[in-house]
Design a protein around this motif. Structure first.
Motif, PDB file in Angstrom:
ATOM      1  N   LYS A 377      81.231   0.714 -29.614  1.00 11.79           N
ATOM      2  CA  LYS A 377      80.695  -0.659 -29.676  1.00 11.79           C
ATOM      3  C   LYS A 377      81.749  -1.597 -30.244  1.00 11.79           C
ATOM      4  O   LYS A 377      81.982  -2.694 -29.736  1.00 11.79           O
ATOM      5  CB  LYS A 377      79.447  -0.688 -30.560  1.00 11.79           C
ATOM      6  N   MET A 378      82.382  -1.148 -31.299  1.00 11.14           N
ATOM      7  CA  MET A 378      83.365  -2.000 -31.975  1.00 11.14           C
ATOM      8  C   MET A 378      84.542  -2.360 -31.055  1.00 11.14           C
ATOM      9  O   MET A 378      85.028  -3.474 -31.057  1.00 11.14           O
ATOM     10  CB  MET A 378      83.905  -1.252 -33.191  1.00 11.14           C
ATOM     11  N   ARG A 379      84.979  -1.371 -30.280  1.00  9.67           N
ATOM     12  CA  ARG A 379      86.126  -1.596 -29.382  1.00  9.67           C
ATOM     13  C   ARG A 379      85.714  -2.249 -28.058  1.00  9.67           C
ATOM     14  O   ARG A 379      86.554  -2.591 -27.243  1.00  9.67           O
ATOM     15  CB  ARG A 379      86.814  -0.262 -29.052  1.00  9.67           C
ATOM     16  N   GLY A 380      84.385  -2.339 -27.831  1.00 12.27           N
ATOM     17  CA  GLY A 380      83.904  -2.922 -26.578  1.00 12.27           C
ATOM     18  C   GLY A 380      84.015  -1.962 -25.405  1.00 12.27           C
ATOM     19  O   GLY A 380      84.102  -2.388 -24.252  1.00 12.27           O
ATOM     20  N   ILE A 381      84.027  -0.649 -25.679  1.00 15.92           N
ATOM     21  CA  ILE A 381      84.089   0.345 -24.584  1.00 15.92           C
ATOM     22  C   ILE A 381      82.660   0.491 -24.028  1.00 15.92           C
ATOM     23  O   ILE A 381      81.744   0.852 -24.765  1.00 15.92           O
ATOM     24  CB  ILE A 381      84.613   1.709 -25.102  1.00 15.92           C
ATOM     25  N   PRO A 382      82.460   0.190 -22.741  1.00 15.09           N
ATOM     26  CA  PRO A 382      81.077   0.095 -22.244  1.00 15.09           C
ATOM     27  C   PRO A 382      80.325   1.424 -22.094  1.00 15.09           C
ATOM     28  O   PRO A 382      79.106   1.439 -22.096  1.00 15.09           O
ATOM     29  CB  PRO A 382      81.234  -0.588 -20.885  1.00 15.09           C
ATOM     30  N   LYS A 397      76.337  -0.885 -26.271  1.00 18.72           N
ATOM     31  CA  LYS A 397      76.246  -2.353 -26.312  1.00 18.72           C
ATOM     32  C   LYS A 397      77.214  -2.837 -27.365  1.00 18.72           C
ATOM     33  O   LYS A 397      77.319  -2.248 -28.447  1.00 18.72           O
ATOM     34  CB  LYS A 397      74.834  -2.776 -26.654  1.00 18.72           C
ATOM     35  N   LYS A 398      77.889  -3.921 -27.025  1.00 17.61           N
ATOM     36  CA  LYS A 398      78.910  -4.465 -27.938  1.00 17.61           C
ATOM     37  C   LYS A 398      78.298  -4.848 -29.271  1.00 17.61           C
ATOM     38  O   LYS A 398      77.170  -5.328 -29.322  1.00 17.61           O
ATOM     39  CB  LYS A 398      79.544  -5.705 -27.297  1.00 17.61           C
ATOM     40  N   LYS A 399      78.985  -4.585 -30.333  1.00 15.69           N
ATOM     41  CA  LYS A 399      78.466  -4.956 -31.678  1.00 15.69           C
ATOM     42  C   LYS A 399      78.621  -6.430 -31.908  1.00 15.69           C
ATOM     43  O   LYS A 399      79.628  -6.992 -31.510  1.00 15.69           O
ATOM     44  CB  LYS A 399      79.243  -4.198 -32.741  1.00 15.69           C
TER      45      LYS A 399
END
Ligand SMILES: N[C@@H](Cc1c[nH]c[nH+]1)C(=O)O
Length: 399
Positions: A377-382, A397-399
Motif C-alpha cells: 500500500k505504501m509503495r502504491g503496488i496494486p 488499496k493505496k494508503k
C-alpha cells in the motif's frame, strides 16, 4: 571535532532514481549521436599522474584547482581534472601509429576545486569528443556542427552557440607593447566584460590601434555585422586571416540553417593559452553556466610529442540533464509473497514468469501478511500475489 559523516563534500551530490535516469538519457542520446558518426569510445582512469597535467594544461588548470593524493611510492597523483589531456596522453601512447583521423568520445567524471565559487560542482560528469589528425577546416566544421546537433537534440532545438577564433585576440595582443602580466590582466578583464577596468588599463594608449581594438573587443558580440566592425577595428598581424576563417565557419553554419542559433563573440578569450583556433560555448535558456565548451587546441598534442592537431568539446551532463523531462519512477505492478518459507523457491519461479511477461515485480522480504500488505500500500503496488499451494491474486488499496 566536527564529524562529516552525513554530508557529501562541497560541490558533490547524491543522485536518486529519476535523476540517475535523466543522466542516463543524456549520455545515451550523446553516445548515439557520436557513434553514428564514427566516434569510438575510450576510457581513461579517474586517477592520473600529476605530470600529465604539467605542460599545456597547467596554463588553464592551475595546480591549486586539482585534487591531489600520493600513491604507495609517494608519487603525486590527481583526480582527473580534464578529459582532453588524458586523451592526448593516450594518443601519444596506446593510440600511436593508429590511422588518422582518430574520432574519440568519452564519458567521465572530472574534478576541479573552486574555493572561491561556492555552489559550483567540483565533480562534473562530462561527455565529449576529440577529433584528432584531420585537416583543420573540415575538422572544425564537423565538430562545430556536431556540437550544435548535440545541443539541439537535448534542448529540443533551443540553444545558443557562441563562436570565436582566438587568433583575432592573439593578433591584437601581439601588436600591443606591454609586458606579459599586463596582457594576462587585459585578457581577464575582457573575459569578465569589465569595461571600466579595461578603460582604466588601456585608455592611456590613445595612439595604439591595438589598445583601442582591445577596448572594443567585449562589444564585438552578435551576428554577421560583427565581422564588419572587427575588420575595421583591426586587421593586421594575422587578425584578418582569423576573421576570414571564422566567417567561413559562420557562413557554413548559416548554410545549415543554424544562423539564428549562432552568435559571434570575439570577447570569448577564456582559455586563450590552451586553445589555438576556434573556441565555442553552448548555452541553454535558463541555465546560467555554459553546458558545452570546446575548441581547437593544436599545442597540447605537440607537448605530448604527437605532430597532429585536434579539436573537440565537452558537455556538462548534469547541466544538460536539466533539459530532460523528469522521468517518472516506475512502480512495480505485483509484489510476490510466499507467507510460508517452504514456497520461497516457487515464489522465485512465479516472479520470473511475470518478469518474462514484461511485468515489473518485487519480491517480498517481510515475514508477515500484515507487513507485506502495508508495504504494498505504501509503495502504491496494486497487487500482491500470494504463493502457496495455489497462487492467489489480491488487490491492495493505496494508503
Ligand atoms: N576539455 C575542455 C573541453 C574540450 C574538449 N576538447 C576540447 N575542449 C573542457 O573541459 O572545457
Amino acid at each position: 571535532m566536527r564529524y562529516y559523516d552525513k554530508i557529501t563534500p562541497d560541490g558533490t551530490k547524491d543522485l536518486l532514481f529519476g535523476e540517475c535516469e535523466q543522466r542516463s538519457q543524456v549520455t545515451k542520446t550523446l553516445k548515439d549521436l557520436f557513434t553514428a558518426q564514427g566516434y569510438r569510445r575510450v576510457m581513461t582512469p579517474a586517477l592520473e599522474f600529476y605530470d600529465v597535467f604539467g605542460k599545456s594544461a597547467a596554463k588553464y588548470l592551475p595546480k591549486e584547482s586539482m585534487y591531489k593524493l600520493t600513491d604507495h611510492k609517494g608519487r603525486l597523483m590527481v583526480l582527473c581534472p580534464d578529459c582532453t589531456v588524458p586523451v592526448a596522453r593516450l594518443t601519444a601512447t596506446r593510440l600511436k601509429g593508429m590511422p588518422m583521423p582518430l574520432r574519440l568520445f568519452y564519458n567521465h567524471n572530472i574534478y576541479r576545486m573552486f574555493p572561491e565559487l561556492k555552489g559550483k560542482s567540483t565533480e562534473i560528469n562530462q561527455v565529449g569528443i576529440e577529433l584528432i589528425g584531420g585537416e583543420k577546416l573540415r575538422s572544425d566544421l564537423e565538430v562545430v556542427e556536431l556540437a550544435a546537433r548535440c545541443l539541439s537534440t537535448i534542448g529540443n532545438g533551443k540553444y545558443r552557440l557562441e563562436l570565436c577564433d582566438i587568433g583575432y585576440f592573439k593578433a591584437i595582443m601581439n601588436s600591443l607593447d606591454v609586458d606579459e602580466d599586463t596582457k594576462e590582466e587585459i585578457r581577464y578583464q575582457i573575459e569578465q566584460k569589465n569595461y571600466a577596468s579595461l578603460t582604466d588599463m588601456l585608455g592611456k594608449y590613445k595612439d595604439s590601434k591595438a589598445a583601442q581594438a582591445l577596448l572594443k573587443l567585449p562589444r564585438l558580440f552578435g551576428g554577421a555585422e560583427v565581422f564588419e566592425k572587427a575588420y575595421e577595428l583591426f586587421d593586421e598581424n594575422g587578425a584578418k586571416e582569423s576573421l576570414d576563417y571564422l566567417k567561413g565557419i559562420y557562413e557554413y553554419l548559416q548554410a545549415l540553417g543554424l544562423g539564428d542559433r549562432v552568435i559571434i563573440d570575439l570577447g570569448l578569450v577564456n582559455l586563450a593559452e590552451y586553445y589555438t583556433g576556434i573556441i565555442f560555448r553552448g548555452y541553454f535558456h535558463g541555465i546560467g553556466e555554459q553546458v558545452l565548451s570546446g575548441g581547437r587546441y593544436d599545442q597540447l598534442l605537440h607537448d605530448f610529442g604527437v605532430e597532429e592537431c585536434s579539436v573537440g568539446f565537452g558537455i556538462n551532463v548534469d547541466l544538460a540533464s536539466q533539459k530532460v523531462k523528469t522521468v517518472e519512477e516506475n512502480i512495480p505492478e505485483v509484489l510476490v509473497f510466499a507467507p510460508d518459507t517452504k514456497f520461497l523457491a516457487k515464489a522465485v519461479h512465479h516472479r520470473r514468469e511475470l518478469e518474462d511477461q514484461g511485468m515489473l515485480t518485487e519480491n517480498c522480504v517481510f515475514d508477515t501478511m500484515e507487513e507485506a500488505f502495508d508495504y504494498a500500500k505504501m509503495r502504491g503496488i496494486p497487487k500482491v500475489h500470494l504463493v502457496g499451494d495455489d497462487i492467489t491474486v489480491c488487490l491492495t488499496k493505496k494508503k
